[in-house]
Design a protein around this motif. Structure first.
Motif, PDB file in Angstrom:
ATOM      1  N   THR A 155       0.235  13.343   1.843  1.00 16.41           N
ATOM      2  CA  THR A 155       0.378  13.266   0.385  1.00 16.41           C
ATOM      3  C   THR A 155       1.742  13.751  -0.067  1.00 16.41           C
ATOM      4  O   THR A 155       2.094  13.589  -1.240  1.00 16.41           O
ATOM      5  N   ASN A 156       2.515  14.332   0.850  1.00 13.34           N
ATOM      6  CA  ASN A 156       3.807  14.903   0.474  1.00 13.34           C
ATOM      7  C   ASN A 156       4.996  14.012   0.824  1.00 13.34           C
ATOM      8  O   ASN A 156       6.141  14.413   0.625  1.00 13.34           O
ATOM      9  N   VAL A 157       4.731  12.831   1.381  1.00 13.98           N
ATOM     10  CA  VAL A 157       5.809  11.919   1.764  1.00 13.98           C
ATOM     11  C   VAL A 157       5.728  10.658   0.912  1.00 13.98           C
ATOM     12  O   VAL A 157       4.675  10.037   0.808  1.00 13.98           O
ATOM     13  N   ARG A 158       6.841  10.295   0.296  1.00 20.51           N
ATOM     14  CA  ARG A 158       6.890   9.090  -0.528  1.00 20.51           C
ATOM     15  C   ARG A 158       7.200   7.877   0.338  1.00 20.51           C
ATOM     16  O   ARG A 158       8.052   7.923   1.225  1.00 20.51           O
ATOM     17  N   GLY A 159       6.503   6.795   0.078  1.00 14.62           N
ATOM     18  CA  GLY A 159       6.772   5.579   0.818  1.00 14.62           C
ATOM     19  C   GLY A 159       5.702   4.542   0.577  1.00 14.62           C
ATOM     20  O   GLY A 159       4.740   4.772  -0.169  1.00 14.62           O
ATOM     21  N   PHE A 160       5.866   3.383   1.221  1.00 16.65           N
ATOM     22  CA  PHE A 160       4.879   2.313   1.076  1.00 16.65           C
ATOM     23  C   PHE A 160       4.974   1.351   2.251  1.00 16.65           C
ATOM     24  O   PHE A 160       5.994   1.287   2.952  1.00 16.65           O
ATOM     25  N   PHE A 161       3.887   0.634   2.469  1.00 16.96           N
ATOM     26  CA  PHE A 161       3.839  -0.446   3.457  1.00 16.96           C
ATOM     27  C   PHE A 161       3.732  -1.776   2.735  1.00 16.96           C
ATOM     28  O   PHE A 161       3.129  -1.868   1.659  1.00 16.96           O
ATOM     29  N   ALA A 188       0.859  -1.181   0.000  1.00 15.58           N
ATOM     30  CA  ALA A 188       0.000   0.000   0.000  1.00 15.58           C
ATOM     31  C   ALA A 188       0.897   1.233   0.000  1.00 15.58           C
ATOM     32  O   ALA A 188       1.697   1.430   0.917  1.00 15.58           O
ATOM     33  N   SER A 189       0.788   2.059  -1.036  1.00 15.25           N
ATOM     34  CA  SER A 189       1.610   3.257  -1.141  1.00 15.25           C
ATOM     35  C   SER A 189       1.031   4.386  -0.297  1.00 15.25           C
ATOM     36  O   SER A 189      -0.165   4.429  -0.008  1.00 15.25           O
ATOM     37  N   VAL A 246       3.933  -6.040   9.275  1.00 14.68           N
ATOM     38  CA  VAL A 246       4.027  -4.864   8.414  1.00 14.68           C
ATOM     39  C   VAL A 246       5.491  -4.466   8.248  1.00 14.68           C
ATOM     40  O   VAL A 246       6.299  -4.608   9.163  1.00 14.68           O
ATOM     41  N   ALA A 247       5.809  -4.026   7.043  1.00 21.20           N
ATOM     42  CA  ALA A 247       7.104  -3.399   6.772  1.00 21.20           C
ATOM     43  C   ALA A 247       6.823  -2.019   6.226  1.00 21.20           C
ATOM     44  O   ALA A 247       5.894  -1.828   5.432  1.00 21.20           O
ATOM     45  N   SER A 248       7.612  -1.045   6.655  1.00 18.84           N
ATOM     46  CA  SER A 248       7.431   0.331   6.222  1.00 18.84           C
ATOM     47  C   SER A 248       8.700   0.830   5.560  1.00 18.84           C
ATOM     48  O   SER A 248       9.806   0.621   6.070  1.00 18.84           O
TER      49      SER A 248
END
Length: 292
Positions: free
Chosen positions: A47-53, A8-9, A67-69
């Motif tokens: 909405t301004n931070v890039r990443g995913f779980f 999940a982005s 979970v991994a972040s």
């Protein structure tokens, strides 16, 4: 047991946020570690931070169990990541499955660097990542203080950042304090002035820009970041005034706690934080991939 894994982005939806938050709370009862911080849970709603779980579910129980972040904090395509598995589901290989999908996700996004985060004293997690070729690099401590009213300082005035008058001064301060290049300082200023729930503050002393700090709201906490004082203004209480200002701002904003991260070998900064009433609450160790 039947398990499924999905990604999940950022920004994640409210339901996923609540699932991860509950997993963190359940694990806290067993481990006494603040996992929501190292997972960057609250930043994942921005909405301004890039990443995913990477999310692992027990299909039979319809429950999130791991979970991994991975978070690109500064938008430089360098990710910080960490793992959490429910205490009831450890030792059955979920860690390995999460790590594999996490690695695939980093590769897919063209990550140029990565840092693995492990909470101090979590020996099992440290052993796990060392097994997969990661070696210790450095540590950061989290300090916290109660939000409280600031005592007036007649010599130091603090206000929000104004680009027209402050940009060049802050570039100089960031380059001096952090060893940044001009382009890196500009990126930091841009990030701290365009990201939701962040405020870039400037301290004035005798009508001159003396220092800066950024406050970032995450849930019920105000986080302090990018604290820096001009070399010619050090020793005048500017850093302490900026810290106290954020505590005052947090109180006015309805938060009860102010937190910050600092490298544990930065003795000068540690002394400033402790003087301003901050105490250590947690330490996180950072690991880099060595391939060994």
């Amino acid at each position: 047991m039947n398990f499924s894994i999905m990604t999940a982005s950022f920004p994640i939806d409210e339901e996923t946020f609540k699932e991860i938050k509950k997993l963190c709370e359940d694990a806290f009862i067993a481990d006494k570690y603040n996992y929501s911080s190292v997972l960057n849970l609250y930043e994942s709603m921005s909405t301004n931070v890039r990443g995913f779980f990477v999310l692992a579910y027990d299909e039979e129980q319809n429950q999130l169990v791991g979970v991994a972040s991975a978070t690109d904090q500064m938008g430089l395509n360098t990710y910080e990541w960490s793992l959490l598995v429910s205490p009831m589901y450890r030792q059955i290989g979920i860690d390995e499955a999460l790590l594999k999908v996490l690695g695939d996700g980093l590769h897919k996004r063209g990550a140029e660097g990565e840092l693995a985060l492990v909470i101090q004293n979590d020996k099992s997690r440290r052993k796990f990542i060392e097994k997969y070729g990661y070696s210790y690099s450095f540590s950061e401590a989290t300090f916290e203080a109660k939000a409280e009213e600031m005592k007036q300082n007649d010599h130091i005035y603090i206000r929000p950042y104004m680009e027209a008058s402050d940009k060049d001064c802050l570039i100089e301060i960031f380059c001096e304090a952090f060893g940044d290049l001009r382009e890196e300082a500009l990126e930091l200023i841009s990030y701290n002035t365009t990201t939701d729930d962040r405020v870039l503050w400037v301290a004035m002393h005798n009508d001159e820009v003396a220092g800066t700090v950024t406050s970032a709201k995450e849930g019920k906490v105000q986080w302090i970041t990018a604290l820096a004082v001009h070399p010619s203004k050090q020793g005048l209480g500017v850093g302490t005034a900026l810290l106290n200002w954020v505590k005052d701002f947090a109180l006015r904003n309805g938060e009860k706690v102010v937190m910050l991260d600092v490298e544990i070998d930065n003795e000068k900064a540690l002394a400033v934080y402790e003087k301003a009433g901050f105490t250590k609450s947690m330490q996180v160790d950072y690991f880099v991939y060595s391939g060994e």
